[in-house]
Enzyme design. Structure first.
Site, PDB file in Angstrom:
ATOM      1  N   TRP A  11       0.915  -1.354   0.005  1.00 16.05           N
ATOM      2  CA  TRP A  11      -0.069  -0.135   0.005  1.00 16.05           C
ATOM      3  C   TRP A  11       0.824   1.337   0.002  1.00 16.05           C
ATOM      4  O   TRP A  11       0.492   2.243  -0.795  1.00 16.05           O
ATOM      5  CB  TRP A  11      -1.073   0.096   1.061  1.00 16.05           C
ATOM      6  CG  TRP A  11      -1.617   1.225   1.346  1.00 16.05           C
ATOM      7  CD1 TRP A  11      -3.223   1.548   0.752  1.00 16.05           C
ATOM      8  CD2 TRP A  11      -1.459   2.461   2.074  1.00 16.05           C
ATOM      9  NE1 TRP A  11      -3.344   2.766   0.957  1.00 16.05           N
ATOM     10  CE2 TRP A  11      -2.603   3.326   1.778  1.00 16.05           C
ATOM     11  CE3 TRP A  11      -0.220   2.903   2.929  1.00 16.05           C
ATOM     12  CZ2 TRP A  11      -2.451   4.553   2.519  1.00 16.05           C
ATOM     13  CZ3 TRP A  11      -0.231   4.267   3.478  1.00 16.05           C
ATOM     14  CH2 TRP A  11      -1.310   5.007   3.126  1.00 16.05           C
ATOM     15  N   HIS A  12       1.946   1.304   0.634  1.00 14.95           N
ATOM     16  CA  HIS A  12       2.792   2.305   0.743  1.00 14.95           C
ATOM     17  C   HIS A  12       3.436   2.622  -0.572  1.00 14.95           C
ATOM     18  O   HIS A  12       3.917   4.018  -0.811  1.00 14.95           O
ATOM     19  CB  HIS A  12       4.033   2.117   1.886  1.00 14.95           C
ATOM     20  CG  HIS A  12       3.552   2.241   3.222  1.00 14.95           C
ATOM     21  ND1 HIS A  12       3.019   1.580   4.092  1.00 14.95           N
ATOM     22  CD2 HIS A  12       3.534   3.336   4.161  1.00 14.95           C
ATOM     23  CE1 HIS A  12       2.477   1.766   5.000  1.00 14.95           C
ATOM     24  NE2 HIS A  12       2.686   2.935   5.150  1.00 14.95           N
ATOM     25  N   GLY A  13       3.767   1.972  -1.382  1.00 11.46           N
ATOM     26  CA  GLY A  13       4.299   2.281  -2.598  1.00 11.46           C
ATOM     27  C   GLY A  13       4.627   0.990  -3.500  1.00 11.46           C
ATOM     28  O   GLY A  13       4.787  -0.171  -2.882  1.00 11.46           O
TER      29      GLY A  13
ATOM     30  N   PHE B 194       2.271   8.045  -1.498  1.00 12.28           N
ATOM     31  CA  PHE B 194       1.566   7.005  -1.338  1.00 12.28           C
ATOM     32  C   PHE B 194       0.032   7.133  -1.612  1.00 12.28           C
ATOM     33  O   PHE B 194      -0.551   6.033  -1.291  1.00 12.28           O
ATOM     34  CB  PHE B 194       1.765   6.398   0.308  1.00 12.28           C
ATOM     35  CG  PHE B 194       3.109   6.292   0.686  1.00 12.28           C
ATOM     36  CD1 PHE B 194       4.160   5.927  -0.233  1.00 12.28           C
ATOM     37  CD2 PHE B 194       3.593   6.622   1.830  1.00 12.28           C
ATOM     38  CE1 PHE B 194       5.514   5.861   0.156  1.00 12.28           C
ATOM     39  CE2 PHE B 194       4.921   6.479   2.278  1.00 12.28           C
ATOM     40  CZ  PHE B 194       6.049   6.224   1.655  1.00 12.28           C
TER      41      PHE B 194
END
Lengths: 386, 544
Positions: free
Chosen positions: B393-395, B544
């Protein structure tokens, strides 16, 4: 319509009172901190005192330029701050190093990076003696102006003009007094502009010597004319940063002024060279290319080998080189591109004051000597030091 | 628009001024426009994407609950999104000004996408209408399943295309090439819309909660659109839940003096964290992690410690400003950080760090996977899957997956330890607590190294330096700014005092005498003024 306080019941009143108290105490404490820092870290009044301490320097950075010049300047050369004596065109300060037997002379023009390179060439080469003409934080327009005024240039073999990423946008100024908020320096520079035909035009600064500066600075009428000249010609002129006011005495105002100046510098630099793009249409890059072209033509006319020393600062990659490379290649002007030898993304290649480490200066010096020996229009491919 | 910019200060003053003079419904309309301006400041074109996403979930919410839409509920959002696409994508805004002054012909302002919008817009609406007609007579259970699937597919599909397509395509090509199969890499030249992960998750929580019958949908499209685009938390959270935010947006919000002052305090605290600390240490961290050359042991260790400070100050600072700004508008957002570096275990850490995401993942991923209801191995599998997806999800990069794997692993190890000894039987006591905090701090720090690294190669190189290059104390030329060093001391002292106060309440400082609070605020403001000279960096979580 929402009412601000209708929901506050009588039981909230002590908290409400406390909130106001907090507000007043915040103001009082902020004023106290402002005064306390001013008292605890005073900037020395004596212009000859050169080491005021890092904190005194830090909290003084945002003082107006005129305020700082007022404190630094004295009529007598022996009493004025040494920095007010640097960088003047009249007389041009040339550092002559010992001449080597059967050696040839080269002259380097630019900022401290260029002078350090000159020192390194002098030490590394057994052939070249180096003259240098420099000023603290000098921009390339200053350096080119210095080249034009340097009567001793003709006795040499080559002339080297430095150009640097961080000061590229300041190539459209008339001196550091409008942009160098870290150090107040009164010296001036030629202001160059590019005409529609691509030719370089020059506007002379309002004064070129320490004595002329002191005369102008001590006369409100003359200084008003100087301000007007800067306001008209210098793209960095901003009355908020330059003009002295009573608010200079507040630490908070100085911090805010410094922040404003820094923000302007960051944005200007970003607009010209950063964020993965180069604005070739910006005045700074057009002037830089025109100066390089003209410098090479002038030098060649006098039988000198022109060399451009392209300094890529930490964090810039080689955008400075890219900004001028087509001019260099097209006009077959020899160049020393620091990024080819010193990786600009490796912090260990630089000293804390942003200069190259001595080892890197030596490496660049050897390469410069090689370029002058061979007259190579482009430096050979090399692997940057990591 | 960055919270730490003069543009935002001006924007906030205008929004707040209007908010105070407008009646309730007009306040909501104004906040919606403000949210769109705030988002569009970055890139107008992606507003159309957000409005499309909003429209889909508004319709799905109503179909899940009532099974039908009124004509107004169908046509108004459809028209809204179509007009938005025409104006925001169909026109080339950069050319409009030139056309207005006659520099270019008027037709030049029409972008190449206009044809697609004119054809695709009505086609999409017709397709939606047919789907609606198909699901309308269906059995409620099936209809609800189909509707929630539509929402999941569209929202996660948008996320997949904009955020992950290139990553997975490139990874696939590299994998194939590594086994000797040569394929040409497919690559979309697309920009990642800012905050897409935040508003997509927020919108998804709405439809899933309605599907679970935990909330009822809102009838008002503009209220729902405001829920998705509420500007204080739009681009970097906290990821709000519909059950918390929509009721607040759907009724008048009295402005309370004390709440306003607390909001202002949060804004100052957030700016202090961001401007004085995060931006003050960023150049040092960047010079080490962005370097292609040799770095020393001291460089890596100091940069990693300072990155831990930076990411906390940056992200919790953003959350503080978001919560403070929302409070000025009478809205209470959820707490996103509770002193995470005082965590004693991985579980404790995730109850303190980015709480709105960890609870989202817990509610919508971990629990549906089975949570801790099964065997220990089953629980560990669920923890690992949740953290892997949380990392992703963060990247779109493998180091985020590795970071997720790392946290999944330590959560699983902790779970095993707890199951063997029981939470209560793990070592207790004040000194033991401190030892736990410090030791878990090292574990967290290594996680940040994985998170910040630019490549696997850098992870392995920096890991080697940490363990094999001990004693090399030379550091790079850039040092943290003075505002950051003083700020870390002030914030550290504040957080230690807050932690020692027992409950870690974010408002514990209110018990201090007024002069002490005043001095604290003045010190923060002074450091903000000092930090304003630091080069402003974008908030880390924007990407993000």
């Amino acid at each position: 319509m929402s009412l601000p306080s209708s929901s506050t019941s009588s039981s909230d009143l002590p908290s409400r009172r406390k909130a106001w108290k907090v507000f007043y105490w915040s103001l009082i404490c902020l004023i106290f901190l402002d005064v306390l820092v001013g008292v605890a870290f005073p900037y020395p009044k004596n212009p000859r005192e050169l080491n005021p301490g890092k904190l005194a320097l830090f909290f003084d950075y945002g003082r107006s330029m005129e305020g700082r010049l007022k404190r630094a300047t004295r009529v007598n050369r022996n009493e004025t701050a040494p920095i007010t004596l640097s960088g003047w065109y009249d007389p041009l300060e040339v550092v002559e190093r010992p001449v080597k037997a059967n050696g040839e002379v080269i002259t380097v023009y630019g900022m401290s990076h260029a002078v350090l390179l000159a020192d390194a060439v002098q030490a590394e080469s057994n052939k070249y003696s180096v003259r240098s003409v420099g000023a603290p934080g000098a921009t390339t327009n200053w350096a080119y102006g210095a080249f034009r005024r340097d009567v001793g240039r003709k006795k040499g073999k080559a002339v080297v003009l430095a150009i640097m990423s961080t000061t590229l946008p300041m190539i459209t100024t008339m001196g550091p007094v409008t942009w160098n908020t870290s150090f107040a320096m009164p010296y001036t520079a030629d202001r160059y502009s590019v005409g529609p035909d691509g030719a370089l035009h020059v506007t002379k600064p309002p004064f070129e010597s320490f004595e002329a500066y002191v005369r102008a600075f001590s006369s409100p009428e003359k200084w008003a004319t100087v301000r007007a000249a800067f306001a008209k010609n210098d793209t960095f002129y901003d009355a908020f940063l330059v003009e002295d006011t009573v608010l200079d005495n507040s630490t908070v105002v100085r911090l805010l002024r410094r922040a404003y100046a820094q923000k302007r510098e960051h944005e200007t630099r970003k607009a010209v060279l950063r964020d993965g793009r180069i604005d070739f249409e910006s005045e700074a890059i057009r002037v830089a290319n025109a100066i390089i072209r003209q410098f090479a033509a002038d030098a060649r006319r006098e039988g000198l080998l022109p060399v451009i020393y392209v300094i890529n600062n930490l964090g810039y990659q080689d955008q400075m080189f890219q900004a001028v490379s087509s001019t260099l290649y097209k006009n077959r002007i020899p160049f020393l591109n620091s990024a080819q030898f010193v990786a600009p993304d490796n912090p260990h290649n630089y000293l804390p004051d942003s200069h190259f480490t001595p080892e890197n200066d030596k490496r660049l010096a050897r390469e410069l000597a090689r370029i002058i020996d061979t007259g190579d229009p482009a430096a050979q491919s090399a692997t940057p030091s990591n | 628009m960055l919270f730490n910019s003069f543009e935002f200060l001006t924007f906030l003053l205008v929004v707040y001024g209007l908010y105070r003079v407008l009646p309730f419904r007009a306040q909501n309309r104004m906040l919606l426009v403000a949210g769109y301006i705030f988002y569009g400041w970055w890139d107008w074109r992606f507003l159309a994407l957000m409005i499309f996403s909003t429209t889909v979930d508004f319709w799905v919410g109503l179909l899940l609950d009532r099974g039908k839409l009124t004509r107004w509920q169908a046509l108004f959002p459809a028209t809204f999104v179509f007009v938005a696409a025409l104006l925001l994508v169909g026109l080339d805004f950069s050319a409009v000004m030139h056309a207005l002054v006659g520099q270019i012909p008027t037709h030049s302002v029409i972008s190449p996408q206009m044809t697609w919008i004119l054809i695709g817009g009505p086609a999409l609406f017709l397709a939606g209408f047919f789907i609606y007609k198909i699901v309308l007579p269906m059995d409620e259970r099936i209809r609800r399943k189909i509707c929630v699937l539509i929402s999941l597919t569209i929202q996660l599909g948008i996320l997949a295309v904009y955020k992950y397509f290139n990553f997975f395509a490139e990874s696939l090509v590299e994998s194939l090439q590594s086994v000797g199969i040569n394929v040409s890499p497919g690559h979309f030249n697309i920009v990642l819309p800012v905050g897409i992960s935040f508003y997509t998750f927020q919108s998804l929580s709405y439809t899933i909660d309605i599907y679970r019958r935990e909330i009822r949908p809102t009838d008002k499209f503009l209220d729902f659109a405001l829920f998705v685009s509420f500007f204080p938390q739009l681009v970097a959270g906290p990821i709000e839940r519909a059950r918390n935010l929509i009721p607040q947006l759907s009724r008048p919000r009295p402005i309370d003096f004390l709440v306003t002052t607390r909001g202002l305090f949060l804004i100052v605290l957030g700016l202090f964290k961001k401007v004085a600390i995060a931006d003050g240490v960023a150049p040092f961290v960047d010079q080490v992690y962005n370097s292609s050359g040799n770095v020393s042991w001291a460089d890596v260790v100091l940069a990693t410690v300072l990155f831990a400070v930076q990411i906390y100050a940056d992200f919790s600072g953003y959350s503080d400003i978001a919560r403070g700004t929302a409070r000025l508008l009478g809205v209470e957002l959820m707490v996103n950080f509770r002193q995470p570096y005082f965590a004693k275990s991985p579980r404790d850490f995730w109850q303190r760090w980015h709480i709105s995401l960890s609870t989202w993942l817990g509610d919508y991923l971990y629990k549906p996977l089975g949570g801790s209801r099964g065997s220990l191995a089953f629980t560990c599998r669920n923890l690992m899957l949740t953290m892997l997806l949380g990392g992703l999800w963060h990247g779109a990069a493998w180091n985020y997956v590795l970071w997720g794997f790392y946290h999944g692993s330590i959560l699983s190890i902790h779970r095993v330890l707890v199951s063997v000894r029981g939470e209560a039987n793990l070592l207790q006591g004040r000194i033991i607590s401190t030892v736990k905090i410090v030791s878990f701090g090292f574990v967290t720090l290594y996680g940040w190294l994985l998170f910040r690294a630019r490549s696997f190669h850098q992870v392995s190189e920096f890991t080697r330096i940490i363990f094999a290059d001990l004693g090399n104390f030379t550091i790079g030329p850039r040092v943290p700014a003075l505002s950051a060093l003083l700020g870390i001391l002030l914030l550290g002292g504040f957080e230690i005092a807050q932690y020692n106060a027992g409950n870690g309440s974010p408002r514990y400082y209110q018990r201090w005498p007024a002069p002490a609070i005043g001095l604290f605020i003045a010190a923060m403001m002074f450091l903000i003024f000092m930090g304003m000279s630091n080069e402003p960096a974008q908030f880390i979580y924007f990407q993000f």
